[in-house]
Design a protein around this motif. Structure first.
Motif, PDB file in Angstrom:
ATOM      1  N   ASP A  29     -49.291  52.365 -84.744  1.00 40.83           N
ATOM      2  CA  ASP A  29     -48.044  52.913 -84.885  1.00 40.83           C
ATOM      3  C   ASP A  29     -46.780  52.203 -85.508  1.00 40.83           C
ATOM      4  O   ASP A  29     -45.806  52.649 -85.226  1.00 40.83           O
ATOM      5  CB  ASP A  29     -48.136  54.085 -83.504  1.00 40.83           C
ATOM      6  N   GLY A  30     -46.815  51.412 -85.196  1.00 39.49           N
ATOM      7  CA  GLY A  30     -45.693  50.354 -85.957  1.00 39.49           C
ATOM      8  C   GLY A  30     -44.774  49.339 -84.519  1.00 39.49           C
ATOM      9  O   GLY A  30     -44.105  48.633 -85.594  1.00 39.49           O
ATOM     10  N   ALA A  31     -45.188  49.479 -83.789  1.00 37.31           N
ATOM     11  CA  ALA A  31     -44.713  48.635 -82.753  1.00 37.31           C
ATOM     12  C   ALA A  31     -45.109  47.476 -82.203  1.00 37.31           C
ATOM     13  O   ALA A  31     -46.554  47.115 -82.856  1.00 37.31           O
ATOM     14  CB  ALA A  31     -44.758  49.161 -81.096  1.00 37.31           C
ATOM     15  N   ARG A  32     -44.570  46.136 -82.010  1.00 40.69           N
ATOM     16  CA  ARG A  32     -44.760  45.042 -81.584  1.00 40.69           C
ATOM     17  C   ARG A  32     -45.307  45.202 -79.812  1.00 40.69           C
ATOM     18  O   ARG A  32     -44.751  45.947 -78.991  1.00 40.69           O
ATOM     19  CB  ARG A  32     -43.630  44.255 -81.631  1.00 40.69           C
ATOM     20  N   VAL A  33     -45.859  45.018 -80.162  1.00 42.58           N
ATOM     21  CA  VAL A  33     -46.784  44.988 -78.731  1.00 42.58           C
ATOM     22  C   VAL A  33     -47.006  43.826 -78.071  1.00 42.58           C
ATOM     23  O   VAL A  33     -47.806  42.706 -78.127  1.00 42.58           O
ATOM     24  CB  VAL A  33     -48.390  45.518 -79.140  1.00 42.58           C
ATOM     25  N   ALA A  34     -47.288  43.754 -76.553  1.00 43.68           N
ATOM     26  CA  ALA A  34     -47.378  42.779 -75.825  1.00 43.68           C
ATOM     27  C   ALA A  34     -48.443  42.810 -74.986  1.00 43.68           C
ATOM     28  O   ALA A  34     -48.452  44.193 -75.031  1.00 43.68           O
ATOM     29  CB  ALA A  34     -45.763  42.390 -74.736  1.00 43.68           C
ATOM     30  N   VAL A  35     -49.890  42.012 -75.366  1.00 39.95           N
ATOM     31  CA  VAL A  35     -50.722  42.215 -74.272  1.00 39.95           C
ATOM     32  C   VAL A  35     -51.061  41.139 -73.479  1.00 39.95           C
ATOM     33  O   VAL A  35     -51.016  40.336 -73.429  1.00 39.95           O
ATOM     34  CB  VAL A  35     -51.625  42.111 -75.902  1.00 39.95           C
ATOM     35  N   HIS A  36     -50.776  42.255 -72.799  1.00 37.66           N
ATOM     36  CA  HIS A  36     -50.808  40.954 -71.462  1.00 37.66           C
ATOM     37  C   HIS A  36     -52.416  41.193 -70.951  1.00 37.66           C
ATOM     38  O   HIS A  36     -53.092  42.220 -70.469  1.00 37.66           O
ATOM     39  CB  HIS A  36     -49.985  42.237 -69.846  1.00 37.66           C
ATOM     40  N   TYR A  37     -52.630  40.036 -70.348  1.00 35.33           N
ATOM     41  CA  TYR A  37     -54.516  39.886 -69.451  1.00 35.33           C
ATOM     42  C   TYR A  37     -53.931  38.851 -68.261  1.00 35.33           C
ATOM     43  O   TYR A  37     -52.850  38.911 -67.745  1.00 35.33           O
ATOM     44  CB  TYR A  37     -54.813  39.226 -69.825  1.00 35.33           C
ATOM     45  N   GLY A  38     -54.871  39.170 -67.462  1.00 33.08           N
ATOM     46  CA  GLY A  38     -55.134  38.422 -66.382  1.00 33.08           C
ATOM     47  C   GLY A  38     -55.956  38.109 -65.901  1.00 33.08           C
ATOM     48  O   GLY A  38     -55.270  36.011 -66.168  1.00 33.08           O
ATOM     49  N   ARG A  39     -56.740  37.405 -66.544  1.00 23.80           N
ATOM     50  CA  ARG A  39     -57.596  35.981 -66.406  1.00 23.80           C
ATOM     51  C   ARG A  39     -58.812  35.711 -68.308  1.00 23.80           C
ATOM     52  O   ARG A  39     -58.336  34.614 -68.315  1.00 23.80           O
ATOM     53  CB  ARG A  39     -58.712  36.449 -65.274  1.00 23.80           C
ATOM     54  N   ASN A  40     -58.311  36.854 -68.548  1.00 25.30           N
ATOM     55  CA  ASN A  40     -59.873  36.589 -69.816  1.00 25.30           C
ATOM     56  C   ASN A  40     -58.700  36.521 -71.031  1.00 25.30           C
ATOM     57  O   ASN A  40     -57.892  37.809 -72.325  1.00 25.30           O
ATOM     58  CB  ASN A  40     -60.479  37.780 -69.951  1.00 25.30           C
ATOM     59  N   GLU A  41     -58.181  35.122 -71.998  1.00 22.33           N
ATOM     60  CA  GLU A  41     -56.833  35.126 -72.658  1.00 22.33           C
ATOM     61  C   GLU A  41     -57.802  35.131 -73.538  1.00 22.33           C
ATOM     62  O   GLU A  41     -57.607  35.520 -74.910  1.00 22.33           O
ATOM     63  CB  GLU A  41     -57.000  33.562 -72.550  1.00 22.33           C
TER      64      GLU A  41
END
Length: 249
Positions: A29-41
């Motif tokens: 949809d056009g957003a720049r997304v910060a993809v957070h993760y805890g352990r699984n890079e």
């Protein structure tokens, strides 16, 4: 140009499952997304790659939630990549709990630290970064309001607490035009539910409790979140959105 072009979104727990589906949809949809993760890079990087392959923009944030200072650490990392936020999706969660006969205090405390405390403090420290007219979307569960499932009691309790956060935070942020809502999935096909849904009995049960007669898909949830992230949802706030496929009817 997507409907979210020029906006920045943060999705916690976006390396897999529903979180990944949400991140990919917001990216389309056009957003720049910060993809957070805890352990699984590696899995988070796969999410970023999928967003970029579809023409979007994304970056990873690696911070394990559930410990003191986790929210501040996540926002410090976020600030290295972006100068403001438009959409916060609190999706990261421990997905189940042991029955009351088996659960101990350590498991209970960890569950609430990840599922309730982290979203609250992410919102607290994120308010100064969230731009006016923004969106906060908390991923709840149908178990917060459906018929009791005692074997998953603590998890359901945590999601009910998250719903109170949505309701009350909407009053805090409303004067700035920021909406806050909960989205409550039902049984959804993810890696967490794959084993249960792979059995004939499990799939039949999941299909049977839905008014639509099928098991939910990640895209079913991501589409609801995309609506709440868009301008079209501007008059919806403090709400609990049933995304269970009618499993509560």
């Amino acid at each position: 140009m997507g409907v979210l072009a020029g906006r920045t979104a943060l999705v916690t727990g976006a390396s897999r499952g529903i979180g990944r589906g949400i991140a990919e949809r917001l990216g389309r949809d056009g957003a720049r997304v910060a993809v957070h993760y805890g352990r699984n890079e590696a899995a988070a990087k796969e999410t970023v790659a999928a967003i970029e392959a579809a023409g979007g923009s994304a970056f990873t944030l690696g911070v394990e939630l559930g410990s003191p200072g986790d929210a501040e650490a996540l926002w410090e990392e976020f600030d290295r990549h972006a100068d403001g936020l438009d959409i916060l999706v609190n999706n990261a969660a421990i997905g189940n709990s042991r029955p009351i006969e088996e659960i101990d205090e350590e498991e209970y405390d960890r569950l609430f630290a990840v599922n309730v405390k982290a979203p609250l403090f992410l919102a607290k420290h994120g308010m100064t970064r969230l731009r006016d007219g923004g969106r906060v979307i908390n991923i709840s569960s149908g178990l917060a309001r459906t018929a009791a499932m005692p074997h998953n009691m603590a998890y359901a309790m945590a999601k009910a607490a998250l719903d109170v956060l949505s309701r009350d935070l909407s009053k805090v942020l409303g004067p700035r035009g920021i909406t806050v809502n909960s989205v409550a999935p039902g049984l959804t096909t993810t890696d967490n539910t794959a084993e249960f849904l792979s059995t004939e009995a499990g799939r039949a049960m999941a299909e049977g409790i839905s008014a639509l007669g099928r098991v939910g898909a990640v895209d079913d949830i991501a589409d609801v979140v995309a609506f709440l992230a868009s301008d079209e949802s501007r008059w919806v706030t403090g709400s609990w959105v049933d995304a269970t496929g009618g499993s509560l009817t």
